[in-house]
Design a protein around this motif. Structure first.
Motif, PDB file in Angstrom:
ATOM      1  N   ALA A 299      -8.822  -9.599  22.965  1.00 24.75           N
ATOM      2  CA  ALA A 299      -8.960  -9.378  24.412  1.00 24.75           C
ATOM      3  C   ALA A 299     -10.392  -9.608  24.891  1.00 24.75           C
ATOM      4  N   GLY A 300     -10.959 -10.726  24.478  1.00 23.83           N
ATOM      5  CA  GLY A 300     -12.309 -11.053  24.922  1.00 23.83           C
ATOM      6  C   GLY A 300     -13.381 -10.132  24.378  1.00 23.83           C
ATOM      7  N   GLY A 301     -13.154  -9.605  23.173  1.00 26.12           N
ATOM      8  CA  GLY A 301     -14.139  -8.729  22.553  1.00 26.12           C
ATOM      9  C   GLY A 301     -14.020  -7.275  22.930  1.00 26.12           C
ATOM     10  N   LYS A 302     -12.994  -6.891  23.677  1.00 28.73           N
ATOM     11  CA  LYS A 302     -12.825  -5.509  24.116  1.00 28.73           C
ATOM     12  C   LYS A 302     -11.984  -4.673  23.154  1.00 28.73           C
ATOM     13  N   ALA A 303     -11.230  -5.321  22.258  1.00 22.91           N
ATOM     14  CA  ALA A 303     -10.299  -4.576  21.412  1.00 22.91           C
ATOM     15  C   ALA A 303     -10.349  -5.074  19.970  1.00 22.91           C
ATOM     16  N   TYR A 304      -9.932  -4.174  19.047  1.00 22.04           N
ATOM     17  CA  TYR A 304      -9.826  -4.538  17.633  1.00 22.04           C
ATOM     18  C   TYR A 304      -9.038  -3.463  16.899  1.00 22.04           C
ATOM     19  N   PHE A 305      -8.498  -3.819  15.747  1.00 18.75           N
ATOM     20  CA  PHE A 305      -7.852  -2.883  14.843  1.00 18.75           C
ATOM     21  C   PHE A 305      -8.813  -2.571  13.697  1.00 18.75           C
TER      22      PHE A 305
ATOM     23  N   LEU B 215      -5.170   6.900   4.552  1.00 17.34           N
ATOM     24  CA  LEU B 215      -5.276   5.548   5.100  1.00 17.34           C
ATOM     25  C   LEU B 215      -5.311   5.624   6.626  1.00 17.34           C
ATOM     26  N   PRO B 216      -6.461   6.032   7.207  1.00 19.63           N
ATOM     27  CA  PRO B 216      -6.580   6.016   8.666  1.00 19.63           C
ATOM     28  C   PRO B 216      -6.486   4.583   9.192  1.00 19.63           C
ATOM     29  N   ALA B 217      -5.731   4.404  10.261  1.00 21.84           N
ATOM     30  CA  ALA B 217      -5.595   3.102  10.908  1.00 21.84           C
ATOM     31  C   ALA B 217      -5.668   3.328  12.407  1.00 21.84           C
ATOM     32  N   GLY B 218      -6.455   2.487  13.093  1.00 24.84           N
ATOM     33  CA  GLY B 218      -6.634   2.716  14.514  1.00 24.84           C
ATOM     34  C   GLY B 218      -6.733   1.440  15.319  1.00 24.84           C
ATOM     35  N   PHE B 219      -6.604   1.626  16.641  1.00 26.25           N
ATOM     36  CA  PHE B 219      -6.739   0.521  17.590  1.00 26.25           C
ATOM     37  C   PHE B 219      -7.701   0.962  18.679  1.00 26.25           C
ATOM     38  N   THR B 220      -8.746   0.170  18.899  1.00 21.66           N
ATOM     39  CA  THR B 220      -9.752   0.474  19.912  1.00 21.66           C
ATOM     40  C   THR B 220      -9.689  -0.542  21.031  1.00 21.66           C
ATOM     41  N   PHE B 221      -9.651  -0.034  22.272  1.00 21.13           N
ATOM     42  CA  PHE B 221      -9.683  -0.893  23.445  1.00 21.13           C
ATOM     43  C   PHE B 221     -10.685  -0.291  24.426  1.00 21.13           C
ATOM     44  N   GLY B 222     -11.839  -0.919  24.531  1.00 19.86           N
ATOM     45  CA  GLY B 222     -12.883  -0.375  25.393  1.00 19.86           C
ATOM     46  C   GLY B 222     -13.373   0.966  24.873  1.00 19.86           C
ATOM     47  N   LYS B 223     -13.263   2.005  25.687  1.00 23.80           N
ATOM     48  CA  LYS B 223     -13.717   3.344  25.315  1.00 23.80           C
ATOM     49  C   LYS B 223     -12.621   4.189  24.661  1.00 23.80           C
TER      50      LYS B 223
ATOM     51  N   ALA C 261      -3.948   6.785  13.705  1.00 24.74           N
ATOM     52  CA  ALA C 261      -2.972   7.505  12.879  1.00 24.74           C
ATOM     53  C   ALA C 261      -3.550   7.615  11.474  1.00 24.74           C
ATOM     54  N   GLU C 262      -3.436   8.807  10.870  1.00 23.30           N
ATOM     55  CA  GLU C 262      -4.014   9.026   9.550  1.00 23.30           C
ATOM     56  C   GLU C 262      -2.997   9.658   8.594  1.00 23.30           C
ATOM     57  N   PRO C 263      -2.210   8.841   7.898  1.00 22.04           N
ATOM     58  CA  PRO C 263      -1.347   9.385   6.846  1.00 22.04           C
ATOM     59  C   PRO C 263      -2.175   9.669   5.597  1.00 22.04           C
ATOM     60  N   GLY C 264      -1.812  10.715   4.876  1.00 21.43           N
ATOM     61  CA  GLY C 264      -2.562  11.069   3.670  1.00 21.43           C
ATOM     62  C   GLY C 264      -1.720  11.886   2.718  1.00 21.43           C
ATOM     63  N   TYR C 265      -2.268  12.145   1.552  1.00 23.65           N
ATOM     64  CA  TYR C 265      -1.580  12.954   0.548  1.00 23.65           C
ATOM     65  C   TYR C 265      -2.614  13.819  -0.172  1.00 23.65           C
ATOM     66  N   ILE C 266      -2.294  15.096  -0.348  1.00 20.10           N
ATOM     67  CA  ILE C 266      -3.201  16.061  -0.981  1.00 20.10           C
ATOM     68  C   ILE C 266      -2.597  16.531  -2.293  1.00 20.10           C
ATOM     69  N   PHE C 267      -3.382  16.397  -3.374  1.00 24.47           N
ATOM     70  CA  PHE C 267      -2.994  16.889  -4.697  1.00 24.47           C
ATOM     71  C   PHE C 267      -3.869  18.097  -5.020  1.00 24.47           C
ATOM     72  N   PRO C 268      -3.404  19.325  -4.760  1.00 21.81           N
ATOM     73  CA  PRO C 268      -4.236  20.509  -5.021  1.00 21.81           C
ATOM     74  C   PRO C 268      -4.235  20.893  -6.494  1.00 21.81           C
ATOM     75  N   ASN C 269      -5.329  21.496  -6.908  1.00 18.77           N
ATOM     76  CA  ASN C 269      -5.444  22.014  -8.269  1.00 18.77           C
ATOM     77  C   ASN C 269      -5.226  23.522  -8.275  1.00 18.77           C
ATOM     78  N   TYR C 270      -4.524  24.007  -7.256  1.00 17.31           N
ATOM     79  CA  TYR C 270      -4.198  25.428  -7.149  1.00 17.31           C
ATOM     80  C   TYR C 270      -2.718  25.551  -6.829  1.00 17.31           C
TER      81      TYR C 270
END
Length: 217
Positions: A106-112, A173-181, A186-195
């Motif tokens: 978008a003319g330099g206004k947006a990116y993933f 694995l955070p994934a995002g889309f930026t457009f202007g300001k 979205a941040e999917p994740g997995y936690i392996f606790p040692n407790y």
């Protein structure tokens, strides 16, 4: 100069009666010395509603200092922090990530972007042995009711010891889309606790966060 940040949040949990569950604040300072080395320091505070301190966790302040190394393939962060409350303790973490940004749109206004990470967290764990068996949990203030526990103890057939060890392994694995300001993430994740003693404040397994950021100035 994009180096100092401050935030304040007020939180309500629908599972509990008090409308105000807990509040938090964060102060953070970052500085890049060159293209491969940077530092950051921060201070965070959590104030829990007194009616929920026995259910959630006690109020505390956390401070940390981080060294960052950019190896091009990986970005590594070495973090040392400490908790100041009724039950204090030291924490260390090793985080590796790799930030990926697509070409501008978008003319330099947006990116993933994508920022996969792998994190190791070290700190104090508490092992409690009763007639029913042995369980391992995190130490205060992350356990309900606060207070501190150190060394070993016993009473009424219960023995408790506190030791420093690997607490958990985190993948995300955070994934995002930026457009202007505006940024949507979205941040999917997995936690392996040692407790073994997990609760709402000590998550285990799959996690998913959705974040919206808007840059005011």
């Amino acid at each position: 100069k994009n180096e100092f940040f401050a935030s304040l949040s007020v939180n309500h949990l629908t599972a509990y009666d008090p409308f105000l569950s807990f509040t938090s604040f964060t102060l953070n300072y970052n500085h890049d010395f060159n293209s491969w080395f940077d530092i950051s320091a921060g201070l965070s505070g959590y104030q829990v509603n007194k009616e929920l301190s026995e259910t959630l966790f006690s109020s505390f302040i956390y401070g940390y200092f981080t060294l960052g190394f950019d190896w091009k393939i990986l970005y590594t962060q070495l973090n040392a922090g400490g908790v100041f409350s009724e039950g204090s303790g030291a924490f260390f973490s090793l985080r590796n990530s790799h930030y990926i940004k697509t070409a501008d749109l978008a003319g330099g206004k947006a990116y993933f972007y994508f920022d996969p990470y792998f994190n190791l967290l070290f700190g104090n764990l508490t092992k409690t042995t009763t007639a029913d068996g042995t369980s391992t949990g995190v130490t205060p203030p992350f356990k309900p009711g606060g207070g501190s526990s150190s060394g070993g103890g016993s009473g009424s057939g219960i023995t408790t010891t506190t030791f420093f060890s690997l607490m958990e392994v985190d993948l995300g694995l955070p994934a995002g889309f930026t457009f202007g300001k505006l940024t949507l993430e979205a941040e999917p994740g997995y936690i392996f606790p040692n407790y073994s003693d997990t609760s709402i404040s000590d998550p285990k397994g799959f996690t998913l966060f959705f974040n919206i950021f808007y840059k005011i100035f």
